[in-house]
Design an enzyme around this catalytic site. Structure first.
Site, PDB file in Angstrom:
ATOM      1  N   ASP A 105       0.824  -1.203   0.000  1.00 33.03           N
ATOM      2  CA  ASP A 105       0.000   0.000   0.000  1.00 33.03           C
ATOM      3  C   ASP A 105       0.862   1.258   0.000  1.00 33.03           C
ATOM      4  O   ASP A 105       2.081   1.206   0.179  1.00 33.03           O
ATOM      5  CB  ASP A 105      -0.916   0.010   1.225  1.00 33.03           C
ATOM      6  CG  ASP A 105      -1.996  -1.058   1.150  1.00 33.03           C
ATOM      7  OD1 ASP A 105      -2.348  -1.463   0.030  1.00 33.03           O
ATOM      8  OD2 ASP A 105      -2.465  -1.487   2.220  1.00 33.03           O
ATOM      9  N   TYR A 150       6.722  -9.920   6.704  1.00 33.99           N
ATOM     10  CA  TYR A 150       6.640  -8.486   6.929  1.00 33.99           C
ATOM     11  C   TYR A 150       7.207  -8.153   8.304  1.00 33.99           C
ATOM     12  O   TYR A 150       7.087  -8.942   9.243  1.00 33.99           O
ATOM     13  CB  TYR A 150       5.187  -8.005   6.876  1.00 33.99           C
ATOM     14  CG  TYR A 150       4.646  -7.786   5.484  1.00 33.99           C
ATOM     15  CD1 TYR A 150       4.708  -6.532   4.869  1.00 33.99           C
ATOM     16  CD2 TYR A 150       4.063  -8.835   4.775  1.00 33.99           C
ATOM     17  CE1 TYR A 150       4.211  -6.333   3.601  1.00 33.99           C
ATOM     18  CE2 TYR A 150       3.557  -8.643   3.494  1.00 33.99           C
ATOM     19  CZ  TYR A 150       3.635  -7.393   2.917  1.00 33.99           C
ATOM     20  OH  TYR A 150       3.138  -7.199   1.644  1.00 33.99           O
TER      21      TYR A 150
END
Length: 250
Positions: A52, A111
């Site tokens: 994003d 992540y």
């Protein structure tokens, strides 16, 4: 046509995410424009995922096809690094088998979400300033629940185009990151849009004493994004690694 994997990193702040979007500057667009000039033909690239806006990547893998074998991949790396600006760094370009796919062949993605435990003038654009008194032990006890969770609908961005909300998380833990920070490490076979930031926001609520582990289970069972915690700021999130059965980055 020969197919190649690009191993690259980027700082997310200047970009409106990875994926090409009309009227926005994105990482994919920047790479494609530079690569097309170097290859002297339109050259689309496909990434391992779609980070994003504002999210960083320590390692993103993308693939592209060339009309002919590239004689000097190092020269293409140097060209991309010269043309893509200071916020994108290309590490390597390596040929893979013609059916290799950067997105669909990835077996896991990891992540990291970085939290600073005290105010810092150096990393405020690349980490989250954690509030005092967070109970990281409680957050880790809650994070263990994620390992036995299969449906992450409560942490998925609303109105996304995901065909399924099933993910297999194999690692989820807060760890020390130097003397002044903590990092949340999470690994799964796939991630939903906004999933990591929503998971972190919910765990932070646990650390603040607003939620218990039992309530976290209720949130998961609800399969409702509105039941989970707020989405955390993007600048502290990093796509850290992507694994493949046939490819190991340099």
């Amino acid at each position: 046509m020969p197919r190649y994997f690009i191993d690259l990193a980027y700082r997310g702040l200047p970009f409106h995410g990875w994926q090409i979007q009309p009227g926005e500057v994105t990482v994919q667009q920047t790479i494609e424009e530079a690569l097309s000039k170097l290859m002297r033909t339109p050259t689309p690239v496909t990434g391992a995922g779609r980070t994003d806006a504002g999210v960083n990547a320590r390692r993103m893998i993308a693939h592209f096809d060339a009309a002919n074998p590239i004689a000097d991949t190092d020269a293409v790396v140097r060209g991309l690094n010269a043309m893509c600006g200071r916020d994108i760094a290309v590490r390597s370009i390596r040929e893979v088998h013609p059916e290799a796919h950067a997105r669909f062949d990835a077996t896991s993605r990891t992540y990291h979400y970085y939290a600073s435990l005290r105010k810092t003038p150096f990393f405020h654009t690349l980490s989250w300033q954690a509030s005092k008194g967070l109970d990281f032990e409680a957050m880790n006890r809650a994070a263990e629940i994620l390992l036995s969770t299969s449906d992450f609908a409560s942490f998925a961005k609303l109105h996304s185009d995901a065909k399924t909300t099933i993910c297999r998380v194999t690692e989820a833990e807060w760890r020390p990151a130097g003397s002044e920070g903590m990092v949340f490490v999470i690994t799964a076979d796939r991630f939903l849009r906004n999933m990591v930031r929503a998971v972190v926001g919910t765990l932070v609520d646990v650390g603040r004493g607003k939620l218990s582990a039992i309530q976290l289970r209720d949130i998961i069972d609800a399969r409702n994004r509105c039941a989970a915690g707020t989405s955390m700021p993007p600048q502290a999130l990093y796509l850290w690694d992507v694994k493949y059965p046939y490819y190991s980055p340099d």
